[in-house]
Design a protein around this motif. Structure first.
Motif, PDB file in Angstrom:
ATOM      1  N   ARG A  26       0.854  -1.193   0.000  1.00  0.00           N
ATOM      2  CA  ARG A  26       0.000   0.000   0.000  1.00  0.00           C
ATOM      3  C   ARG A  26       0.887   1.238   0.000  1.00  0.00           C
ATOM      4  N   SER A  27       0.324   2.351  -0.466  1.00  0.00           N
ATOM      5  CA  SER A  27       1.036   3.628  -0.477  1.00  0.00           C
ATOM      6  C   SER A  27       0.706   4.427   0.775  1.00  0.00           C
ATOM      7  N   TYR A  28       1.715   5.076   1.349  1.00  0.00           N
ATOM      8  CA  TYR A  28       1.488   6.001   2.476  1.00  0.00           C
ATOM      9  C   TYR A  28       2.360   7.236   2.296  1.00  0.00           C
ATOM     10  N   SER A  29       1.748   8.395   2.506  1.00  0.00           N
ATOM     11  CA  SER A  29       2.461   9.663   2.370  1.00  0.00           C
ATOM     12  C   SER A  29       3.416   9.863   3.527  1.00  0.00           C
ATOM     13  N   GLN A  57      -4.408   5.855   8.780  1.00  0.00           N
ATOM     14  CA  GLN A  57      -5.795   5.840   9.244  1.00  0.00           C
ATOM     15  C   GLN A  57      -6.301   4.408   9.142  1.00  0.00           C
ATOM     16  N   PRO A  79      -8.179   3.483  -2.879  1.00  0.00           N
ATOM     17  CA  PRO A  79      -7.576   2.184  -2.599  1.00  0.00           C
ATOM     18  C   PRO A  79      -6.432   1.905  -3.585  1.00  0.00           C
ATOM     19  N   THR A  80      -5.374   1.299  -3.094  1.00  0.00           N
ATOM     20  CA  THR A  80      -4.230   0.947  -3.956  1.00  0.00           C
ATOM     21  C   THR A  80      -4.202  -0.558  -4.167  1.00  0.00           C
ATOM     22  N   ARG A 125      -4.912  11.669  -4.680  1.00  0.00           N
ATOM     23  CA  ARG A 125      -6.093  10.918  -4.248  1.00  0.00           C
ATOM     24  C   ARG A 125      -5.690   9.715  -3.429  1.00  0.00           C
ATOM     25  N   PHE A 126      -6.310   9.570  -2.270  1.00  0.00           N
ATOM     26  CA  PHE A 126      -6.043   8.416  -1.408  1.00  0.00           C
ATOM     27  C   PHE A 126      -7.037   7.301  -1.699  1.00  0.00           C
ATOM     28  N   GLY A 158      -9.971  -3.376   6.491  1.00  0.00           N
ATOM     29  CA  GLY A 158      -8.832  -3.293   5.581  1.00  0.00           C
ATOM     30  C   GLY A 158      -7.803  -4.377   5.867  1.00  0.00           C
ATOM     31  N   GLU A 159      -6.980  -4.637   4.862  1.00  0.00           N
ATOM     32  CA  GLU A 159      -5.975  -5.684   4.988  1.00  0.00           C
ATOM     33  C   GLU A 159      -4.715  -5.159   5.679  1.00  0.00           C
ATOM     34  N   VAL A 160      -4.288  -3.968   5.324  1.00  0.00           N
ATOM     35  CA  VAL A 160      -2.996  -3.458   5.779  1.00  0.00           C
ATOM     36  C   VAL A 160      -3.123  -2.435   6.918  1.00  0.00           C
ATOM     37  N   SER A 161      -4.055  -1.487   6.807  1.00  0.00           N
ATOM     38  CA  SER A 161      -4.079  -0.396   7.798  1.00  0.00           C
ATOM     39  C   SER A 161      -4.401  -0.870   9.222  1.00  0.00           C
ATOM     40  N   VAL A 204      -8.694   1.687   8.314  1.00  0.00           N
ATOM     41  CA  VAL A 204      -9.891   1.485   7.488  1.00  0.00           C
ATOM     42  C   VAL A 204     -10.523   0.179   7.968  1.00  0.00           C
ATOM     43  N   THR A 212       1.559   8.524   8.797  1.00  0.00           N
ATOM     44  CA  THR A 212       0.373   8.461   9.656  1.00  0.00           C
ATOM     45  C   THR A 212      -0.665   7.643   8.913  1.00  0.00           C
TER      46      THR A 212
HETATM   47  C1  LIG Z   1      -0.524   8.078  -3.044  1.00  0.00           C
HETATM   48  C2  LIG Z   1      -1.295   7.555  -1.853  1.00  0.00           C
HETATM   49  C3  LIG Z   1      -0.964   7.983  -0.581  1.00  0.00           C
HETATM   50  C4  LIG Z   1      -1.653   7.506   0.538  1.00  0.00           C
HETATM   51  N1  LIG Z   1      -1.319   7.978   1.767  1.00  0.00           N
HETATM   52  C5  LIG Z   1      -2.002   7.556   2.858  1.00  0.00           C
HETATM   53  C6  LIG Z   1      -1.687   8.080   4.149  1.00  0.00           C
HETATM   54  O1  LIG Z   1      -0.793   8.921   4.321  1.00  0.00           O
HETATM   55  N2  LIG Z   1      -2.409   7.614   5.214  1.00  0.00           N
HETATM   56  C7  LIG Z   1      -3.411   6.689   5.063  1.00  0.00           C
HETATM   57  O2  LIG Z   1      -4.015   6.300   6.073  1.00  0.00           O
HETATM   58  N3  LIG Z   1      -3.737   6.194   3.840  1.00  0.00           N
HETATM   59  C8  LIG Z   1      -3.049   6.588   2.741  1.00  0.00           C
HETATM   60  N4  LIG Z   1      -3.369   6.074   1.511  1.00  0.00           N
HETATM   61  C9  LIG Z   1      -4.369   4.982   1.432  1.00  0.00           C
HETATM   62  C10 LIG Z   1      -3.663   3.625   1.654  1.00  0.00           C
HETATM   63  O3  LIG Z   1      -2.798   3.370   0.565  1.00  0.00           O
HETATM   64  C11 LIG Z   1      -4.641   2.443   1.733  1.00  0.00           C
HETATM   65  O4  LIG Z   1      -5.508   2.484   0.648  1.00  0.00           O
HETATM   66  C12 LIG Z   1      -5.426   2.420   3.039  1.00  0.00           C
HETATM   67  O5  LIG Z   1      -4.549   2.344   4.168  1.00  0.00           O
HETATM   68  C13 LIG Z   1      -6.370   1.197   3.085  1.00  0.00           C
HETATM   69  O6  LIG Z   1      -5.603   0.006   2.982  1.00  0.00           O
HETATM   70  P1  LIG Z   1      -6.138  -1.351   3.648  1.00  0.00           P
HETATM   71  O7  LIG Z   1      -5.258  -2.452   3.166  1.00  0.00           O
HETATM   72  O8  LIG Z   1      -6.317  -1.188   5.106  1.00  0.00           O
HETATM   73  O9  LIG Z   1      -7.581  -1.519   3.039  1.00  0.00           O
HETATM   74  P2  LIG Z   1      -7.965  -2.474   1.797  1.00  0.00           P
HETATM   75  O10 LIG Z   1      -7.902  -3.910   2.228  1.00  0.00           O
HETATM   76  O11 LIG Z   1      -7.165  -2.063   0.602  1.00  0.00           O
HETATM   77  O12 LIG Z   1      -9.455  -2.023   1.549  1.00  0.00           O
HETATM   78  C14 LIG Z   1     -10.525  -2.409   2.450  1.00  0.00           C
HETATM   79  C15 LIG Z   1     -11.820  -1.717   2.058  1.00  0.00           C
HETATM   80  O13 LIG Z   1     -11.703  -0.308   2.328  1.00  0.00           O
HETATM   81  C16 LIG Z   1     -11.822   0.448   1.134  1.00  0.00           C
HETATM   82  N5  LIG Z   1     -10.756   1.466   1.193  1.00  0.00           N
HETATM   83  C17 LIG Z   1      -9.470   1.307   0.835  1.00  0.00           C
HETATM   84  N6  LIG Z   1      -8.778   2.433   1.029  1.00  0.00           N
HETATM   85  C18 LIG Z   1      -9.638   3.325   1.539  1.00  0.00           C
HETATM   86  C19 LIG Z   1      -9.518   4.662   1.939  1.00  0.00           C
HETATM   87  N7  LIG Z   1      -8.334   5.348   1.845  1.00  0.00           N
HETATM   88  N8  LIG Z   1     -10.623   5.267   2.419  1.00  0.00           N
HETATM   89  C20 LIG Z   1     -11.794   4.620   2.521  1.00  0.00           C
HETATM   90  N9  LIG Z   1     -11.963   3.348   2.129  1.00  0.00           N
HETATM   91  C21 LIG Z   1     -10.911   2.702   1.641  1.00  0.00           C
HETATM   92  C22 LIG Z   1     -11.599  -0.527   0.004  1.00  0.00           C
HETATM   93  O14 LIG Z   1     -12.285  -0.135  -1.186  1.00  0.00           O
HETATM   94  C23 LIG Z   1     -12.150  -1.810   0.577  1.00  0.00           C
HETATM   95  O15 LIG Z   1     -13.550  -1.847   0.446  1.00  0.00           O
HETATM   96  C24 LIG Z   1      -2.705   6.559   0.378  1.00  0.00           C
HETATM   97  C25 LIG Z   1      -3.038   6.127  -0.914  1.00  0.00           C
HETATM   98  C26 LIG Z   1      -2.364   6.611  -2.011  1.00  0.00           C
HETATM   99  C27 LIG Z   1      -2.758   6.126  -3.371  1.00  0.00           C
END
Ligand SMILES: Cc1cc2nc3c(=O)[nH]c(=O)nc-3n(C[C@H](O)[C@H](O)[C@H](O)COP(=O)(O)OP(=O)(O)OC[C@H]3O[C@@H](n4cnc5c(N)ncnc54)[C@H](O)[C@@H]3O)c2cc1C
Length: 230
Positions: A52-55, A67, A228-229, A225-226, A72-75, A69, A65
């Motif tokens: 996943r991407s994080y700023s 947040q 999903p990656t 845009r944040f 979510g799999e990673v956060s 979710v 930092t």
């Molecule tokens: C360039 C870039 C920079 C980013 N920087 C940050 C950062 O600084 N801090 C941060 O917390 N995150 C950031 N993100 C978002 C981060 O990459 C992940 O998408 C986020 O942490 C969710 O990952 P996960 O594996 O927990 O959820 P996933 O397993 O990928 O998704 C679980 C569910 O949540 C939904 N979901 C995924 N991402 C989000 C979201 N951002 N908001 C709401 N719903 C979501 C999915 O569609 C899915 O239904 C950034 C993304 C990008 C593209």
């Protein structure tokens, strides 16, 4: 693409009940510009990987930092399970367009939605670290006061940084602006500025449209845009 580096968590602190700032020690880290991000890679014992991407939130060094979710799999792992001393892999810095350089003299308008504050905070910290007096204005949308990141720094901003909080659902006691979504009035009046907009995709689109409506030059509106990656 740059190679994967091993990062060791050295400190974790809660920003809000659902967001955590993680400071990593990363041998070989080349440094970054404010606004850039990293890719974080986790590998399970069976070899399965998630990326996943994080700023970057810091002006120097690697501080993220995250947040949480729900579902979510990673956060959830990064915000709940990762402990000081644990290792992850990361690659970066990534991104060359959504960056602010301290040598740029133009006034800056930062527009954050939720976790979109993270790369904008890196810009605010870099401005302070560089000792420049470039006028900065931050308009930061959040649902409620409990979701404010970096409260100590943003509630007592340095000279030349104006902070406007836009609470979308619940305001703190005595806050003049009623709860509600971002409007043109929150971003205006128009003043010449380099604009950086970051947050969830829908928020970024709405905010960029408001900036265009106010007369901002599209070439000076940068968005991240944040979504999903992976
Ligand atoms: C360039 C870039 C920079 C980013 N920087 C940050 C950062 O600084 N801090 C941060 O917390 N995150 C950031 N993100 C978002 C981060 O990459 C992940 O998408 C986020 O942490 C969710 O990952 P996960 O594996 O927990 O959820 P996933 O397993 O990928 O998704 C679980 C569910 O949540 C939904 N979901 C995924 N991402 C989000 C979201 N951002 N908001 C709401 N719903 C979501 C999915 O569609 C899915 O239904 C950034 C993304 C990008 C593209």
């Amino acid at each position: 693409m740059t190679r994967w580096l091993t990062a060791r968590l050295v400190e974790a602190r809660d920003e809000t009940p659902t967001a955590r700032t993680l400071r990593f020690e990363v041998p070989g880290w080349p440094g970054h510009l404010p606004g850039q991000h990293v890719d974080v890679r986790l590998t399970a014992e069976d070899g399965y990987t998630a990326r996943r991407s994080y700023s970057l939130a810091s002006a120097a060094g690697v501080e993220l930092t995250v947040q949480r979710v729900a579902g979510g799999e990673v956060s959830p792992y990064l915000t709940r399970d990762l402990r000081p001393g644990d290792l992850v892999e990361l690659r970066g810095p990534v991104g060359g367009w959504f960056v602010w350089r301290a040598a740029d003299p133009a006034p800056v308008l930062l527009v954050a939605g939720g976790a979109g504050i993270v790369p904008l905070m890196s810009m605010i910290r870099a401005r302070r670290a560089a000792g420049v007096s470039t006028p900065f204005r931050l308009v930061y949308s959040l649902r409620s006061p409990a979701e404010l990141y970096y409260a100590a720094e943003l509630l007592d901003p340095p000279a030349g940084l104006e902070v406007s909080l836009v609470h979308t659902r619940r305001t703190p006691p005595g806050h003049a602006r009623p709860a509600g979504r971002l409007t043109a009035a929150d971003l205006g009046p128009y003043g010449e500025a380099d604009c950086f907009v970051c947050g969830p995709s829908g928020y970024v689109e709405a905010a960029a449209d408001l900036l265009l409506g106010l007369g901002h030059d599209p070439a000076r509106i940068r968005t991240e845009r944040f979504g999903p990656t992976g």
